[in-house]
Scaffold this active site. Structure first.
Site, short mmCIF file in Angstrom:
data_model
loop_
_atom_site.label_atom_id
_atom_site.label_comp_id
_atom_site.label_asym_id
_atom_site.label_seq_id
_atom_site.Cartn_x
_atom_site.Cartn_y
_atom_site.Cartn_z
N CYS A 20 -10.16 -4.99 0.48
CA CYS A 20 -11.31 -4.07 0.51
C CYS A 20 -12.21 -4.34 -0.69
O CYS A 20 -11.86 -5.09 -1.61
CB CYS A 20 -10.81 -2.63 0.52
SG CYS A 20 -10.26 -2.02 -1.09
N ASN A 45 0.84 -1.20 0.00
CA ASN A 45 0.00 0.00 0.00
C ASN A 45 0.88 1.25 0.00
O ASN A 45 1.95 1.28 0.62
CB ASN A 45 -0.99 0.00 1.17
CG ASN A 45 -0.37 -0.13 2.54
OD1 ASN A 45 0.67 -0.75 2.71
ND2 ASN A 45 -1.02 0.44 3.54
N GLU A 67 -3.01 -4.77 -2.82
CA GLU A 67 -3.52 -5.76 -3.78
C GLU A 67 -3.63 -5.14 -5.17
O GLU A 67 -3.23 -5.75 -6.17
CB GLU A 67 -4.90 -6.27 -3.35
CG GLU A 67 -4.90 -7.04 -2.05
CD GLU A 67 -5.15 -6.16 -0.84
OE1 GLU A 67 -4.71 -4.99 -0.82
OE2 GLU A 67 -5.77 -6.66 0.11
N CYS A 101 -4.09 0.61 -2.51
CA CYS A 101 -3.96 -0.62 -1.74
C CYS A 101 -2.87 -1.52 -2.32
O CYS A 101 -2.58 -1.48 -3.52
CB CYS A 101 -5.26 -1.40 -1.75
SG CYS A 101 -6.59 -0.66 -0.80
N CYS A 160 -10.66 -3.63 -4.13
CA CYS A 160 -9.69 -4.65 -4.54
C CYS A 160 -10.39 -5.94 -4.95
O CYS A 160 -9.99 -6.61 -5.90
CB CYS A 160 -8.68 -4.91 -3.44
SG CYS A 160 -7.52 -3.54 -3.22
N1 THU Z 1 -5.16 -1.60 2.76
C1 THU Z 1 -4.59 -2.39 1.81
O1 THU Z 1 -3.60 -2.01 1.18
N2 THU Z 1 -5.14 -3.61 1.59
C2 THU Z 1 -6.12 -4.19 2.36
O2 THU Z 1 -6.42 -5.34 2.16
C3 THU Z 1 -6.77 -3.38 3.40
C4 THU Z 1 -6.35 -1.96 3.51
C5 THU Z 1 -4.50 -0.34 3.11
C6 THU Z 1 -5.12 0.92 2.65
C7 THU Z 1 -4.55 1.92 3.67
O3 THU Z 1 -3.26 2.33 3.25
C8 THU Z 1 -4.40 1.10 4.94
O4 THU Z 1 -4.41 -0.25 4.52
C9 THU Z 1 -5.47 1.34 5.96
O5 THU Z 1 -6.72 1.22 5.40
#
Ligand code: THU
Length: 133
Positions: free
Chosen positions: A89, A39, A52, A50, A92
């Site tokens: 999320c 992320n 993913e 994110c 994703c």
């Molecule tokens: N986030 C991800 O990169 N992937 C996930 O599966 C859940 C959330 C990140 C987005 C943000 O930078 C942080 O986690 C908090 O939401």
């Protein structure tokens, strides 16, 4: 295959100064090519990407086609530096469903042995895959 060690190393590349929540993701194709993502947050919060989707977008950029993806692996680390599961999320899940032709397995790790596995169809029922467009 278990990707915990690679994910745990990859977490240190995450840029998450605002949430303190680091996420690493590894996309694996049916011919076992591997693409990594973390992320990347932004001071303009909604522009955060994110892990993913960063891994998926790199995979597409490198030439994979719809249906090539076999697996998406994720690992999170919270602000207390504890390893936790990072369930993808909704945004994703949409991109995983579309790029895998609704046929990927998603692995959410909290350790080498604590791993939950889901099909993308289970995580995103009735996916909108664009056939109706
Ligand atoms: N986030 C991800 O990169 N992937 C996930 O599966 C859940 C959330 C990140 C987005 C943000 O930078 C942080 O986690 C908090 O939401």
């Amino acid at each position: 295959m278990n990707y915990f060690t690679e994910l745990n190393t990859l977490l240190d590349m995450s840029y998450a100064p605002y949430s303190g929540f680091n996420v690493a993701s590894i996309v694996v194709t049916k011919d076992n090519q591997v693409y990594k993502g973390v992320n990347v947050e932004s001071a303009a919060y909604p522009t955060t990407n994110c892990a993913e989707r960063n891994a998926l977008q790199t995979a597409v950029t490198e030439g994979i086609k719809v249906g090539d993806i076999k697996e998406v692996h994720t690992l999170g680390r919270n602000a207390e530096k504890l390893l936790v599961k990072a369930y993808p999320c909704g945004s994703c899940r949409q991109v995983i469903a579309e790029q895998s032709a609704n046929d990927a397995m998603v692995y959410c790790y909290a350790s080498q042995t604590d791993v939950e596995t889901f099909s993308i169809a289970e995580l995103l029922p009735h996916a909108f895959l664009g056939a109706e467009l």
